[in-house]
Design a protein around this motif. Structure first.
Motif, short mmCIF file in Angstrom:
data_model
loop_
_atom_site.label_atom_id
_atom_site.label_comp_id
_atom_site.label_asym_id
_atom_site.label_seq_id
_atom_site.Cartn_x
_atom_site.Cartn_y
_atom_site.Cartn_z
N GLU A 126 14.89 42.62 -65.00
CA GLU A 126 14.08 41.42 -64.82
C GLU A 126 14.91 40.18 -64.52
OE1 GLU A 126 10.83 38.73 -67.36
OE2 GLU A 126 11.62 40.62 -68.19
N HIS A 127 16.09 40.06 -65.14
CA HIS A 127 16.85 38.82 -65.04
C HIS A 127 18.17 38.94 -64.28
CE1 HIS A 127 14.16 36.80 -67.88
NE2 HIS A 127 14.23 37.89 -68.64
N PHE A 128 18.74 40.13 -64.17
CA PHE A 128 20.05 40.29 -63.54
C PHE A 128 20.05 41.41 -62.51
CE2 PHE A 128 20.68 38.81 -67.93
CZ PHE A 128 21.36 37.61 -67.71
N SER A 129 18.95 41.61 -61.81
CA SER A 129 18.84 42.75 -60.91
C SER A 129 19.87 42.68 -59.78
CB SER A 129 17.43 42.81 -60.32
OG SER A 129 17.12 41.61 -59.64
N GLY A 130 20.14 41.47 -59.25
CA GLY A 130 21.11 41.35 -58.16
C GLY A 130 22.51 41.72 -58.58
N LEU A 131 22.96 41.15 -59.70
CA LEU A 131 24.30 41.45 -60.20
C LEU A 131 24.40 42.89 -60.65
CD1 LEU A 131 27.10 40.46 -60.91
CD2 LEU A 131 26.20 39.57 -63.06
N ASP A 132 23.34 43.41 -61.24
CA ASP A 132 23.34 44.80 -61.69
C ASP A 132 23.47 45.75 -60.50
OD1 ASP A 132 22.89 46.98 -63.67
OD2 ASP A 132 21.00 47.22 -62.60
N GLY A 133 22.73 45.47 -59.44
CA GLY A 133 22.83 46.32 -58.25
C GLY A 133 24.21 46.26 -57.62
N LEU A 134 24.82 45.08 -57.66
CA LEU A 134 26.16 44.92 -57.13
C LEU A 134 27.16 45.77 -57.90
CD1 LEU A 134 27.26 42.99 -54.85
CD2 LEU A 134 28.06 41.52 -56.70
N LEU A 135 27.10 45.73 -59.22
CA LEU A 135 28.05 46.48 -60.04
C LEU A 135 27.82 47.98 -59.94
CD1 LEU A 135 28.08 44.21 -63.23
CD2 LEU A 135 29.86 44.38 -61.50
N GLN A 136 26.55 48.40 -59.97
CA GLN A 136 26.26 49.82 -59.94
C GLN A 136 26.43 50.45 -58.57
OE1 GLN A 136 23.31 51.77 -62.32
NE2 GLN A 136 22.60 49.84 -63.20
N SER A 137 26.73 49.65 -57.55
CA SER A 137 27.04 50.23 -56.25
C SER A 137 28.40 50.93 -56.27
CB SER A 137 27.02 49.15 -55.17
OG SER A 137 28.07 48.20 -55.38
N THR A 138 29.17 50.71 -57.34
CA THR A 138 30.47 51.35 -57.51
C THR A 138 30.32 52.65 -58.28
OG1 THR A 138 31.47 49.15 -57.63
CG2 THR A 138 32.82 51.00 -58.34
N SER A 139 30.84 53.72 -57.76
CA SER A 139 30.80 55.01 -58.46
C SER A 139 31.60 54.92 -59.74
CB SER A 139 31.37 56.13 -57.57
OG SER A 139 30.59 56.30 -56.41
N GLY A 140 30.96 55.21 -60.86
CA GLY A 140 31.59 55.12 -62.17
C GLY A 140 30.94 54.07 -63.04
N ILE A 141 30.29 53.11 -62.44
CA ILE A 141 29.61 52.05 -63.20
C ILE A 141 28.13 52.42 -63.31
CG2 ILE A 141 29.01 49.61 -63.32
CD1 ILE A 141 31.96 50.14 -63.69
N GLY A 142 27.70 52.70 -64.54
CA GLY A 142 26.31 53.05 -64.80
C GLY A 142 25.56 51.90 -65.44
N PRO A 143 24.34 52.15 -65.90
CA PRO A 143 23.52 51.07 -66.49
C PRO A 143 24.16 50.43 -67.72
CG PRO A 143 22.17 53.01 -65.97
CD PRO A 143 23.58 53.42 -65.78
N VAL A 144 24.74 51.24 -68.61
CA VAL A 144 25.33 50.68 -69.83
C VAL A 144 26.57 49.85 -69.50
CG1 VAL A 144 26.45 51.25 -72.01
CG2 VAL A 144 24.42 52.51 -71.29
N ALA A 145 27.44 50.36 -68.64
CA ALA A 145 28.64 49.60 -68.26
C ALA A 145 28.26 48.31 -67.55
CB ALA A 145 29.53 50.46 -67.36
#
Length: 359
Positions: free
Chosen positions: A228-247
């Motif tokens: 809801e609040h950090f979808s853009g930054l979350d998508g940016l980080l999770q585009s890297t293999s190895g970075i999941g939702p918790v990380a």
């Protein structure tokens, strides 16, 4: 022997050469004088705050006032902010006290004051280096103010001032912290299950089931909040293999400096930068130390995955092992490389692009 006339002549020449009016600097303009006075006033006023559960003790260097005490509540924070704003403090320093300092730090930062929340060990080491062995609330407040006076003159002072966390980020940090606490409780109960008589197993298993249910509910809340609040930054980080939702959630919540520091500063902040250990002709072994353990723990697990499934990190890891590096040393180097990449991605706002990263 020189003649009296020649001696007098030389003396007169010397006196003419060192005339005071010729050595006097040109007068400064009123604008320059006001500018220098403003800089001196800003740099000369620093604040140290010793935080307790019920009250805070405040020492202001550069102002003729002793240590003052304010209540550690909303009214006390407002009174302290009103007292500090007219002083134009260059830096406010306080220790991390497990959460008792959070509301005050946010209140001071929201008013525009630069606030640094330091590791208590760093503050205590500074006190010992200055010969301060006594420890009281007033002594600690003055020591923190003296430490602020040192930090405010450093070129890298900005890395000590943590960005202001908004309400959404604070709530995410609370969710991440609570998840870590539940995981610790779950591990403790599982260990007790192995050494407890069988008749007590149903009790421990019930607690384990309750903790797992709490974890599932908490992780769902955490993912919804990030979406809801950090979808853009979350998508940016999770585009890297190895970075999941918790990380991703942990990095967003507890590493707000990501993307704002350079690669060396962010590595040192997290605690994955090798520190020199040299003296004279001795070249000691470099080691990583310090930093934010909760970020380092999550980054370690993310790197384990990336070393298998991220082509860039995997190639880098294999190259280091082929060069004779120990597996753990190679893995820590991969942690640093992964963190550097994430830092660059957040700074530029561009998702993962393997073509930009060479092993």
């Amino acid at each position: 022997c020189s003649s009296p006339s020649l001696s007098t002549e030389r003396t007169a020449t010397a006196l003419v050469f060192i005339k005071p009016e010729r050595l006097r600097a040109p007068p400064l303009s009123a604008h320059v004088q006001a500018w220098e006075l403003k800089i001196m006033s800003v740099l000369s006023v620093t604040v140290g705050i010793d935080v307790a559960k019920a009250h805070v003790d405040v020492c202001v260097l550069g102002v003729a006032s002793g240590v003052q005490r304010f209540a550690n509540d909303a009214d006390g924070h407002s009174a302290l902010t009103a007292a500090l704003l007219p002083l134009g403090a260059g830096l406010v320093v306080m220790e991390a006290t497990g959460g008792y300092e959070a509301a005050l730090a946010c209140a001071l930062q929201a008013s525009g004051l630069p606030v640094a929340v330091l590791n208590p060990r760093q503050a205590r080491d500074f006190a010992r280096s200055m010969g301060r062995l006594a420890k009281t609330d007033a002594v600690d407040a003055r020591m923190l103010a003296e430490m602020a006076a040192v930090l405010v003159h450093r070129e890298d002072m900005a890395r000590f001032v943590r960005p202001v966390a908004d309400e959404c980020q604070q709530w995410l940090a609370a969710l991440v912290t609570r998840r870590r606490q539940l995981l610790a409780m779950l591990g403790s109960e599982r260990q007790r299950l192995q050494i407890t008589p069988r008749k007590l197993h149903p009790s421990i298993e019930a607690i384990i089931a309750a903790i797992k249910a709490q974890l599932d509910d908490l992780e769902a809340q955490m993912m919804d909040h990030v979406r809801e609040h950090f979808s853009g930054l979350d998508g940016l980080l999770q585009s890297t293999s190895g970075i999941g939702p918790v990380a991703s959630a942990t990095l967003i919540a507890q590493l707000p400096e990501l993307g704002r520091l350079n690669r060396r500063e962010i590595a040192a902040l997290v605690g994955v930068a090798p520190m020199s250990n040299d003296s004279g002709n001795r070249k000691g072994r470099r080691r990583v130390q310090g930093g934010r353990f909760e970020i380092r723990r999550v980054l370690y697990m993310a790197t384990l995955t990336a070393a298998r499934y991220n082509p860039v990190i995997r190639a880098f890891y294999e190259r280091l092992k082929a060069a004779g590096k120990l597996p753990k040393v190679a893995l820590v180097a991969c942690m640093r490389k992964l963190l550097t990449m994430l830092n660059a991605m957040v700074r530029t706002g561009k998702p993962w692009d393997a073509s930009l990263h060479s092993a």
